[in-house]
Design an enzyme around this catalytic site. Structure first.
Site, PDB file in Angstrom:
ATOM      1  N   THR A 167     -30.031  60.404  15.583  1.00 29.96           N
ATOM      2  CA  THR A 167     -29.371  60.662  16.869  1.00 29.96           C
ATOM      3  C   THR A 167     -27.930  60.987  16.537  1.00 29.96           C
ATOM      4  O   THR A 167     -27.464  60.621  15.470  1.00 29.96           O
ATOM      5  CB  THR A 167     -29.433  59.365  17.721  1.00 29.96           C
ATOM      6  OG1 THR A 167     -30.790  59.106  18.072  1.00 29.96           O
ATOM      7  CG2 THR A 167     -28.612  59.439  18.990  1.00 29.96           C
ATOM      8  N   ARG A 195     -41.760  59.255  26.566  1.00 32.40           N
ATOM      9  CA  ARG A 195     -41.060  58.075  26.041  1.00 32.40           C
ATOM     10  C   ARG A 195     -39.545  58.329  26.067  1.00 32.40           C
ATOM     11  O   ARG A 195     -39.066  59.353  25.613  1.00 32.40           O
ATOM     12  CB  ARG A 195     -41.518  57.808  24.614  1.00 32.40           C
ATOM     13  CG  ARG A 195     -40.794  56.671  23.894  1.00 32.40           C
ATOM     14  CD  ARG A 195     -39.590  57.154  23.111  1.00 32.40           C
ATOM     15  NE  ARG A 195     -39.015  56.117  22.266  1.00 32.40           N
ATOM     16  CZ  ARG A 195     -37.903  56.275  21.559  1.00 32.40           C
ATOM     17  NH1 ARG A 195     -37.259  57.414  21.591  1.00 32.40           N
ATOM     18  NH2 ARG A 195     -37.433  55.307  20.819  1.00 32.40           N
ATOM     19  N   GLY A 197     -35.876  56.795  24.767  1.00 33.37           N
ATOM     20  CA  GLY A 197     -35.265  55.844  23.848  1.00 33.37           C
ATOM     21  C   GLY A 197     -34.039  55.203  24.476  1.00 33.37           C
ATOM     22  O   GLY A 197     -33.882  55.180  25.703  1.00 33.37           O
ATOM     23  N   ASP A 198     -33.186  54.690  23.626  1.00 37.18           N
ATOM     24  CA  ASP A 198     -31.961  54.034  24.109  1.00 37.18           C
ATOM     25  C   ASP A 198     -30.870  55.028  24.460  1.00 37.18           C
ATOM     26  O   ASP A 198     -29.948  54.688  25.214  1.00 37.18           O
ATOM     27  CB  ASP A 198     -31.433  53.079  23.026  1.00 37.18           C
ATOM     28  CG  ASP A 198     -31.165  53.799  21.694  1.00 37.18           C
ATOM     29  OD1 ASP A 198     -31.949  54.714  21.337  1.00 37.18           O
ATOM     30  OD2 ASP A 198     -30.185  53.456  21.025  1.00 37.18           O
ATOM     31  N   THR A 218     -27.780  54.357  16.971  1.00 40.78           N
ATOM     32  CA  THR A 218     -28.927  55.152  16.538  1.00 40.78           C
ATOM     33  C   THR A 218     -29.887  54.183  15.854  1.00 40.78           C
ATOM     34  O   THR A 218     -29.472  53.121  15.397  1.00 40.78           O
ATOM     35  CB  THR A 218     -28.549  56.274  15.540  1.00 40.78           C
ATOM     36  OG1 THR A 218     -28.291  55.703  14.282  1.00 40.78           O
ATOM     37  CG2 THR A 218     -27.330  57.036  15.983  1.00 40.78           C
ATOM     38  N   GLY A 219     -31.146  54.573  15.768  1.00 39.57           N
ATOM     39  CA  GLY A 219     -32.123  53.667  15.180  1.00 39.57           C
ATOM     40  C   GLY A 219     -33.272  53.484  16.150  1.00 39.57           C
ATOM     41  O   GLY A 219     -33.517  54.344  16.992  1.00 39.57           O
ATOM     42  N   GLY A 221     -34.775  52.882  19.188  1.00 40.18           N
ATOM     43  CA  GLY A 221     -34.242  52.763  20.542  1.00 40.18           C
ATOM     44  C   GLY A 221     -34.821  51.606  21.329  1.00 40.18           C
ATOM     45  O   GLY A 221     -34.133  50.986  22.148  1.00 40.18           O
TER      46      GLY A 221
HETATM   47  N1  ASP Z   1     -32.413  55.901  18.949  1.00 35.84           N
HETATM   48  C1  ASP Z   1     -33.238  57.076  18.960  1.00 35.84           C
HETATM   49  C2  ASP Z   1     -34.450  56.820  19.786  1.00 35.84           C
HETATM   50  O1  ASP Z   1     -34.974  55.719  19.741  1.00 35.84           O
HETATM   51  C3  ASP Z   1     -33.697  57.543  17.646  1.00 35.84           C
HETATM   52  C4  ASP Z   1     -32.781  57.293  16.513  1.00 35.84           C
HETATM   53  O2  ASP Z   1     -31.600  57.195  16.689  1.00 35.84           O
HETATM   54  O3  ASP Z   1     -33.252  57.189  15.394  1.00 35.84           O
HETATM   55  O4  ASP Z   1     -34.902  57.742  20.419  1.00 35.84           O
END
Ligand code: ASP
Length: 313
Positions: A167, A195, A197-198, A218-219, A221
């Protein structure tokens, strides 16, 4: 004045810094920094040529927050319209709402004059999806995926932690001390259609408040949504914690989640005095920032706080 971001925002730093140096707003700088990332075909995690959902459709999530007022705008599962960050900003500026998702977000983008982008994915990404999904499914299962009544099973396999994610996070503080935060993503690769995410959820992947600071994630979500991570960091600073303490608390709180999750989280955060921070649950991850005295951005390693892996097949 400072621009702080996930490392993949480097392509947008010249545009963002130019705005800040000319006395422009943090909000304009955030949007201008994110747009080149959304247009960058080499970035598989944001905007054009990002990895699509399991059916091969790109669904974009983005949000922007103005720390002066905490006004916010967001889009979720936006199909076919780039720049998603600019559509999110229009939601904030022209509607009495914060978040539009799916067909309504597409409709709004068209109403605001954003053109539909026809070819969102390059052949390399289309081929990558096929190769990755066919590790788990037969040619027939792949060909009939759109009508599968067990998409959830394939999503579970395809969202393996070793496969890609990412992200863009950008926080800016302008010459007037105002703070803004923006986030944009194509989301978790091979996700279930619809779906979110965050990234489009204010308080989860994005939060900015001039009085205390800002944070973005990021990560995975789902973790940041469950722990309200971005808001937690800003709230901790409101309650008197330092920037470091606030970020550590948020990481520890994520590690304390129960149930299944992939255990990947990266944060950037800014204190209202302009101090930047970056945290990650993985070693070697970096973030970037640039202030008005700096000729170019610096890349710094994020502070590591491990989050236990709790992903079960
Ligand atoms: N946070 C993002 C999501 O869950 C993806 C990511 O940042 O890796 O969509």
């Amino acid at each position: 004045m400072i621009l702080l971001a996930s490392t993949n925002a480097n392509v947008g730093f010249p545009a963002g810094m130019e705005i800040l140096r000319k006395g422009g707003s943090a909000l304009d700088a955030v949007e201008a920094t994110i747009r080149p990332v959304e247009d960058n075909p080499a970035d598989r995690t944001v905007g054009f040529n990002g990895y699509p959902n399991i059916l091969g459709d790109l669904e974009l999530d983005a949000s922007i927050m103005d720390g002066r007022t905490r006004e916010s705008g967001a889009v979720g599962a936006l199909k076919g319209v780039i720049p998603a960050i600019s559509v999110a900003r229009k939601v904030m500026e022209t509607l009495p709402h914060v978040l539009l998702a799916g067909a309504g977000a597409d409709r709004f983008a068209a109403e605001m004059g954003f053109p539909q982008t026809e070819a969102l994915l390059n052949p390399d990404v289309i081929a990558a999806r096929e190769a990755i999904l066919k590790q788990d499914m037969t040619d027939t299962e792949f060909a009939t995926l759109a009508t599968s009544d067990n998409l959830r099973q394939w999503v579970r396999l395809a969202t393996d932690p070793e496969r890609t994610y990412g992200t863009v996070n950008v926080i800016a503080q302008d010459a007037n001390g105002n703070i803004a935060c923006g986030v944009s993503t194509s989301g978790w690769a091979w996700k279930y259609p619809g779906r979110l995410g965050d990234s489009p959820i204010i308080g989860a992947g994005n939060y900015a408040d001039n009085r205390y600071g800002a944070a973005a994630c990021t990560g995975m979500g789902e973790m940041a949504i469950r722990a309200s991570t971005a808001h937690s960091i800003v709230m901790a600073m409101k309650l008197g914690k330092s920037l470091t303490e606030a970020c550590e608390l948020a990481m520890e709180d994520l590690n304390a989640l129960g149930g299944n999750f992939i255990g990947r989280m990266n944060l950037i955060a800014l204190a209202k005095d302009g101090t930047p921070a970056g945290y990650s649950s993985l070693p070697g991850k970096t973030f970037i920032y640039q202030t008005d005295e700096m000729e170019t951005y610096v890349e710094k390693e994020r502070t590591l706080v491990e989050i236990e892996e709790r992903w079960a097949e």
